[in-house]
Design a protein around this motif. Structure first.
Motif, PDB file in Angstrom:
ATOM      1  N   ASP A  25       0.888  -1.292   0.023  1.00 57.17           N
ATOM      2  CA  ASP A  25      -0.022  -0.077   0.047  1.00 57.17           C
ATOM      3  C   ASP A  25       0.785   1.394  -0.304  1.00 57.17           C
ATOM      4  N   LEU A  26       0.290   2.064  -0.217  1.00 55.65           N
ATOM      5  CA  LEU A  26       0.701   3.614   0.006  1.00 55.65           C
ATOM      6  C   LEU A  26       1.101   3.957   1.397  1.00 55.65           C
ATOM      7  N   PRO A  27       2.194   4.616   1.754  1.00 51.85           N
ATOM      8  CA  PRO A  27       2.317   4.774   3.290  1.00 51.85           C
ATOM      9  C   PRO A  27       1.157   5.745   3.898  1.00 51.85           C
ATOM     10  N   ALA A  28       0.906   5.376   4.876  1.00 51.53           N
ATOM     11  CA  ALA A  28      -0.239   5.949   5.623  1.00 51.53           C
ATOM     12  C   ALA A  28      -0.181   6.427   7.054  1.00 51.53           C
ATOM     13  N   PRO A  29      -0.802   7.477   7.351  1.00 51.38           N
ATOM     14  CA  PRO A  29      -0.632   7.916   8.879  1.00 51.38           C
ATOM     15  C   PRO A  29      -1.360   6.996   9.983  1.00 51.38           C
ATOM     16  N   SER A  30      -0.913   7.321  11.090  1.00 52.93           N
ATOM     17  CA  SER A  30      -1.284   6.471  12.041  1.00 52.93           C
ATOM     18  C   SER A  30      -2.796   6.684  12.207  1.00 52.93           C
ATOM     19  N   ALA A  31      -3.845   5.556  12.783  1.00 51.69           N
ATOM     20  CA  ALA A  31      -5.114   5.562  12.873  1.00 51.69           C
ATOM     21  C   ALA A  31      -5.392   6.999  13.783  1.00 51.69           C
ATOM     22  N   ASN A  32      -6.336   7.684  13.239  1.00 49.56           N
ATOM     23  CA  ASN A  32      -6.987   8.799  13.908  1.00 49.56           C
ATOM     24  C   ASN A  32      -6.070  10.286  13.863  1.00 49.56           C
ATOM     25  N   TYR A  33      -5.069  10.088  13.012  1.00 53.31           N
ATOM     26  CA  TYR A  33      -4.099  11.226  13.045  1.00 53.31           C
ATOM     27  C   TYR A  33      -4.768  12.491  12.494  1.00 53.31           C
ATOM     28  N   VAL A  34      -4.573  13.386  13.101  1.00 54.23           N
ATOM     29  CA  VAL A  34      -4.886  14.735  12.778  1.00 54.23           C
ATOM     30  C   VAL A  34      -3.629  15.541  12.488  1.00 54.23           C
ATOM     31  N   ALA A  35      -3.621  16.114  10.998  1.00 55.68           N
ATOM     32  CA  ALA A  35      -2.355  16.710  10.559  1.00 55.68           C
ATOM     33  C   ALA A  35      -2.143  18.168  11.196  1.00 55.68           C
ATOM     34  N   LYS A  36      -0.810  18.443  11.740  1.00 55.87           N
ATOM     35  CA  LYS A  36      -0.501  19.701  12.258  1.00 55.87           C
ATOM     36  C   LYS A  36       0.305  20.249  11.159  1.00 55.87           C
ATOM     37  N   THR A  37      -0.138  21.735  10.939  1.00 57.61           N
ATOM     38  CA  THR A  37       0.585  22.532   9.898  1.00 57.61           C
ATOM     39  C   THR A  37       1.218  23.412  10.549  1.00 57.61           C
ATOM     40  N   ILE A  38       0.949  23.935  11.751  1.00 56.98           N
ATOM     41  CA  ILE A  38       1.530  25.155  12.178  1.00 56.98           C
ATOM     42  C   ILE A  38       2.390  24.561  13.568  1.00 56.98           C
ATOM     43  N   TYR A  39       3.634  25.339  13.302  1.00 54.88           N
ATOM     44  CA  TYR A  39       4.634  25.064  14.220  1.00 54.88           C
ATOM     45  C   TYR A  39       5.389  26.165  14.844  1.00 54.88           C
TER      46      TYR A  39
END
Length: 164
Positions: free
Chosen positions: A36-50
C-alpha cells in the motif's frame, strides 16, 4: 459455425475481461498486492503550524524526508520550497500479470512559510501511474483523492515527529 463459436468464444471472453479489468485499472489505485501507499497512524490529525523558525521547521522537513527514504530532488531555502524525487509505489498485476501490470509512484512538494511568529507547513502529494495500457507516466491524483490525502497526512506525521 459451432466450431468457430467454440474456438473463438474463449478469446472473445478474454478480450472482454481484459478490457473490463483495465477499465479504471490504470487510474484508480487500490490495494490488490498487499503493498500500500504509506499511511498515517489511525486517527492522526495533521499539524501544519509550528512555533519554530522557518529554518528549524525546514530542517525538520528534511530530516523527516531522509528518515522516510524520500529523496530530496530540489530545495530552495529562501522560499522554503522542497520537492521530492519520485518514490516507487505499489505495482498491481491483473490475473497474475497475464493481462498486464500497473506501476505507481508518488512525490511531495512541501512549502515552509512564515505566518507571524509561527511557521506553516504545506504538503501536497502527487500520484502517477504507468502500465501496459499506456507506457508513459500520467497523473492520477484526481482519481485517487483518498490516496493523495493519505500520503499528505503521512508526510505531515513524519514532519511532526521530527519537529518535536
Amino acid at each position: 459455425m459451432r466450431f468457430i463459436f467454440s474456438r473463438f468464444l474463449p478469446l472473445f471472453m478474454m478480450a472482454i475481461f481484459s478490457q473490463a479489468a483495465f477499465a479504471g485499472f490504470t487510474d484508480k489505485i487500490t490495494s490488490q498486492s498487499g503493498a500500500d501507499l504509506p499511511a498515517p497512524s489511525a486517527n492522526y490529525v495533521a499539524k501544519t503550524i509550528y512555533q519554530g523558525s522557518e529554518k528549524k521547521v525546514l530542517a525538520s522537513v528534511l530530516d523527516a524526508m531522509a528518515k522516510s527514504n524520500v529523496d530530496v530532488l530540489t530545495i530552495d531555502r529562501e522560499s522554503g520550497r522542497v520537492g521530492s524525487d519520485y518514490v516507487a509505489g505499489p505495482t498491481y498485476s491483473a490475473v497474475f500479470g497475464l493481462l498486464g501490470s500497473n506501476s505507481t509512484r508518488y512525490k511531495f512538494n512541501i512549502i515552509v512559510s512564515r505566518d507571524g511568529a509561527k511557521s506553516v507547513v504545506s504538503v501536497t502529494a502527487k500520484i502517477e501511474s504507468s502500465g501496459d495500457e499506456a507506457s508513459s507516466w500520467r497523473d492520477v491524483s484526481a482519481d485517487n483523492k483518498d490516496g493523495v490525502i493519505q500520503l499528505r497526512d503521512w508526510m505531515y506525521e513524519q514532519i511532526e515527529k521530527q519537529a518535536r
